[in-house]
Write an enzyme that holds these catalytic residues in place. Sequence first.
Site, PDB file in Angstrom:
ATOM      1  N   ASP A 586       0.788  -1.201   0.143  1.00  0.00           N
ATOM      2  CA  ASP A 586       0.022  -0.103  -0.025  1.00  0.00           C
ATOM      3  C   ASP A 586       0.802   1.287   0.032  1.00  0.00           C
ATOM      4  OD1 ASP A 586      -2.620   1.448   0.321  1.00  0.00           O
ATOM      5  OD2 ASP A 586      -1.605   1.853   2.535  1.00  0.00           O
ATOM      6  N   HIS A 589       4.699   4.260  -3.588  1.00  0.00           N
ATOM      7  CA  HIS A 589       5.352   5.364  -4.012  1.00  0.00           C
ATOM      8  C   HIS A 589       6.056   6.065  -2.746  1.00  0.00           C
ATOM      9  CE1 HIS A 589       1.269   6.375  -3.723  1.00  0.00           C
ATOM     10  NE2 HIS A 589       1.678   7.534  -3.568  1.00  0.00           N
ATOM     11  N   ASP A 691     -10.970   1.315  -4.587  1.00  0.00           N
ATOM     12  CA  ASP A 691     -10.983   2.713  -3.729  1.00  0.00           C
ATOM     13  C   ASP A 691     -11.070   3.656  -4.871  1.00  0.00           C
ATOM     14  OD1 ASP A 691      -8.452   2.061  -4.842  1.00  0.00           O
ATOM     15  OD2 ASP A 691      -7.221   2.880  -3.373  1.00  0.00           O
TER      16      ASP A 691
END
Length: 1552
Positions: A586, A589, A691
């Site tokens: 999750d 980045h 999401d």
Amino acid sequence: MSYYNKFLEIFGKSPNRALELPTEPSTTTHRRPQSHATYHLLMASTRTRWATIQPESIDGLFQEAKGIVRPFSKVFYVPQGSHLKFVIAAGSSDYLLRDLSLFINYPAEGKKFDRKVFQEIKASPYNGLDDWVAELRQPIQASGFFEYYFQCLENGSTVVSSKRSFNVEPDLKLNGKPLPAEGIVIQTALTKCLGHLDDWQSHFQESSELGYNMIHFTPVQELGFSGSAYSLYDQVSIEPTIFTAKTRANGKTAAKQAPAFPQREVALQSAIQKMEKDFGLLSMTDVVLNHTANNTPWLADHPEAGYNLDNSPHLRKAFDVDEALLVFSTDIHNGVYMDIPKGNFSEDDVRHLLSVFRRTVWPQWKMWEYYVVDVASTIAQVSAELRGDYKFDSRYGADPMSDSCFDPLKTLMDDGIRDDGHQGRFSLKIDLDVLLSIFGSEEQLSPSDVEKRMVRMRQVLDQFNAPGYHAYDTDTDLIIQNLFHRINRGPLLPGRHITDNYFTRVKGRDGRQIALANNGWIWAGNPLINFAGPESNAYYLREVIIWGDCVKLRYGLRPTDSPWLWDHMTKYCEWSAKLFHGLRIDNAHSTPIHVAQHLLDAARRIRPDLYVMAELFTGSQELDEHFVASWGINALIREAMQASDSWDLGRYIHRYGGSPVGSVSIPPGGSDNFVVLPSPPLSIVVDCTHDNETPQQKRTPEDTLSSFGLVAMAASAIGSTTGYDQLVAKNIDVVHEKKRYSSMKKDGKWKGVGEVKAILNRLHTRMATEKYGEVHVHQVDNLIAVQRHRPADHSAVYLIAHTAFNHGAHHLSPETSVVKVPAKITSVIVGARITVPRGVEQKDDEEIAGVESSLEISTRDASQFADFRVTTDATGSMITEVHLKNFYPGSILAFNAEPFPEQQKSLVAIREQLADTAALYKTLEAVNLVDLNVLLYRCKEEEEATFGSSTFDIPNYGRLMYCGIASFDWLLEKLRPRNDMGHPLFGNLRDGNWILDYVTGRLQRAKGLDGVRLWLEKIFDEMKRIPRFLIPKYFDQCVSTLYHLSTHRALSSMSSFVRPKSETSHTFSQKLALGSVQLYSSVQHASLLSGTDKPSLAAGLPHFSSGYMRAWGRDTFIAIRGLLMVTGRLEEARDIITTCAGFIRHGLMPNLLDGGQNPRYNARDATWWFLQSVQDYCTIAPEGIKLLDQTIDRLFPHDEQEKHSTWKEKKEPVQMKLSDVIHEIFTKHANGIQFREWNAGTRIDAHMRDEGFNIRVYTDWSNGFVFGGNVWNCGTWMDKMGESQKAGSQGFPGTPRDGADVEIVGMLKSTLRWLSSLHEQKKFPHAGVEVKQGDGTTKKVTFKEWDQLVQRNFENYFYVPEDPKQDEAYHVRTEHVNRRGIYRDTVGSTQGWSDYQLRPNAPVAMAVAPELFNRDHARRALAITEEVLVGPLGMATLDPSDFNYEPDYDMSIDTDNRRLSKGFNYHQGPEWVWVLGYYLRAYANFEREDKRLTRHHISHIIVEHKKHITESPWRGIHELTNKNGSECHYSCPTQAWSLSCLLDTLYDLRLE
């Protein structure tokens, strides 16, 4: 037997067994590109599969380790089961000479992986000539990413390079059976919506029935107070509500209290194991590595795990901003600001709110104090010092009160700035001693003087602070601007603030309040920069889109920076890997790269074949690759819902996975050796993530069906989210959703599109398992057709979808409703369309439900969706037309297809013929090398002269270089790694048979190639019957097979030096050797001897390829050693020598041969190249000395033209032995040669002045050198004659080089030495020559005497000493010297100064007659020559410091510039390649102490040549280049002597 079964039989498979068709080696640029593949055509394979890594610049890797910024990593995939080989090109780096060794952290056999443990991979001893090779003998069997580095000795110390990495994909198994990564079908489930653990089984069963084979769980850990699925209360816990929620069976709570953690773990692990065993589902969970819930209990014990104001003092001003906003928010809520509403702000409200904040609240916090020096405090300190007893330091020697030239502000800026390091208010300081030195005085200051100086100091400090105040104003503007987008627009309820808090306030165990920075993300931020670190101002400027319920974790640079956190998160990842088959990272980045490396290593130690997925928001392909390479990510999430329109969606399916349909690939038999090339990261294409917005929110409900249908056709892993299949209208909120999922069935039937999803999910996995690895996407408007193709038998799956991105999506037009399929449709998979009533949504207070819909579906009969009609296309190929009907937006149709029976028959025939390489090779063995030239090469001019035709012109690309298959193969070789099926070559092959007919048609005129032509006609006839999209694939296989077998046949007939020793691709020497096939051929009207069909050696292509311009004496005999003798083509070499010996006239070999018809004797050097070639032949060929007894038919027994005409009429043959011809040459040179060229005038030279036709060559017996020429002709290889009338250069030689030329003297000496030795051995009948004296008598001079005379004088005449005091001893005219320590180019030239020009000719003499040179002088001269003249490919023909230096040759220039017009500078700077070969041979002659170092240096120089010959469409080496290797468009792109002289060098090095 059916032709389908015949396919299986060919590849050794039984049609009655489970289908396990072989896959062809991948050449896709997306998956794992493989180039330079080895062709196993003739010999049995060892079946050891070698994956070769060719590291980038080794020099660069070592420089990076010394502090240079490392570039982003590339992704290199190495397949499991392969062996790993590292190859560094010989000569590419001097580090190869420094005991270079390789270390890799791939674990040794029997060892566990440890990233910090590297094993040394032994390399083969580096000899300077062969590539450096290190092999990892054990097969690659572990997955993950692995690193390697190099180590060497430098100045006695060990140094290491920076690291590089490669990725190995996991070997996934589902219930013990392999599951290819491309066959993964993931369904995301929000754990908190699954309900009680006992209810999970029903969800798993439905997911399994829907065709999913992996479930992605959001974190199963206990959640924080917000309820967000990604805000974890404790990373090593399990959410208790899984065990306390109501069960679906009886609606009762199973337990009032959740069991203890060990029992929870056992129960959860059992459920996950049952998933796989009973339902065929693997599992994956998220790991949240960047933050923890803001109510996590361990934060009080370990505040160092977050960014607090103690370990991150740079955040203090950001915390002050947060406090200011918190106070302001409280005041608004308490009614302090009556004109500001309590929530539900409009944009105008927000602007007013921020205006009030800036005017009334912001100034109270005095944030400028973080930017400036405390003026009042500083003045007080200095004032007190000045009034007290201090010692003045007059370091600046100026008084700011009186010296107008003194700038105290600049002095402060330069010397006075200090920072106390606490990064708080007024942390910026001024050094007190500096201030006292500026504003103090040697004299005692009165109070008024002190006051005046303090006024002056305040002025200076205010000036000093001015930039700080400006920065403060600028940052304030940015803060207000960013706050505009951060103000919460909802109601201002108790506990809710106008903006989310950037800091969580935690009460530590000591009672102290601790501020911890919350996590978030930055729009378009650089993921490699830690936005909470000291290098970022993002928190202060409010740039972070904050997650107020999550505290950001602070790992530091290493585990010792936060030991507890590293240990805690390691346990978390290990536990996750123990339970789950895969991890989704999750917020990937924002995860520090070194942290994820450590944690994923720990996870992979628990589960070696862990599957790792990540969603990166880097906005950069380069950064994506960097993360994937650095972590070993197995798939990046790509969401179809992010496609902006149907065209974009089509690109998604095409881009993320699979090779193009009909991909070019290596020939049958496969490849066990391939080079690992950088590849784009692998992907998982998701129809909709958990999401993000659903199709109903972003597009239309109907698009649910068409979008996932297209996603199912992607040749990569795919995924979806629970609720998508049931048409849940809105995305399920990962934070606030409290309901659980409903069943995906109603009354035993699937809700929404479940029935279709089940079919297509299973189809997707089947296509991956059965290797439908090729993809084609065709699109017209909103209609998308996707083909998945299986190369093994050419069966295919098609899906047609009508997208519904918006409610205005139109129905299909008659034109777009017909889809042409190049195959026979064998069965329907599914046809479906869905109708969703507008504005109706199903309500369910306890469960998540979708909207009502109506699904029309058919799995047998497609008649309600389309009609299938078999017909033919414009080329006559059979196709099926799919006529769509009632194909409304959102409809899909999928079906199976295979080639028509007639096409299958042809495909079998093609494969059988290609597989029988032994038969083809036998055919080729009957073909001689001259006929192979026709098959492989032939430029346009050669073809026109012989066959009257030309090279093939590919529309939208251009003409190929050769008519033969070498050009097709070269182009295919370039297209193969990219799999560029859209290239015009492939378009031409698909559109018609023009290329096929061209290839076979031209061979009808080459009788020696009848067998090859019949082989091609047979296979091409079958090709014309197969589906057109497959023709490029089989044309590639056909051409590459034929090319490699043909070149193998050619090289096998050559010497052991270039003969193939293995099945590997051609070595550099072999590529050079193929130049002999390329350039030695029979061309009509250009035979070596007029009236015969003798092949001739072209000087270069295409400019010297046909007619009288093809063969030149000088070029032929410079090139003959390398191209014909070194390669073992001794019969051809002997034929050229004996034929051309018959051309000798005046004791000279003609320059322009012209088959002996009208040869031109204007070359002084061609004779000496001829004699050197005779010597080389006698040395290289077995019993080569017998050549001297060969009978020569003289074409010109008389030097006078009239006598020749009389003799020619009589046709009286004149024959003599070659030894006598040689003796005649020496006799004439010894006595002097003087004549006027026959037919002198414009008939033979349009530009030469009359004096230039007068030829004179003689021997100066004072030194033994051969002299010749005059300023009006050019008798050596530097033979440019001026042509420009405009510039006044016509008739003026660019480089006359009259006198004694250094290379001619060298070859004279070489031949004299050889003949003297032969005579002593009684192998040459003549002892010497008789020289006429001035008194009419003759004097006998033996070859030995002549040899010794030249030896005695050479150094004294040609060397230019470094010390001018020695000039007289070396006959040097000092005034002409431009450079010292070199050898003169000529001696005795008319111009005088030209003798001393540095040109590349002396190395020729050094190569053939090294004994002439003083060793020390020669080595120094070679060093200067290399430094000054050697370029990337060739050698500059003139010293760049010379006045006449002009390095760029351009024949199109015709101005008044004499030095450039009409190419007058041909030999005045442009860089010629052939002389480099002689330079390298000379270098090897004089640098013999360390053979390895010598070879390495030579290998270093020819690195570019290796690249050039591979990249050149001519498969050759240029004649010359312009400055620094830049291309010269007037140069032959392949030149005989360029190829030959490099081959000479490599041959000589191998002989040592």
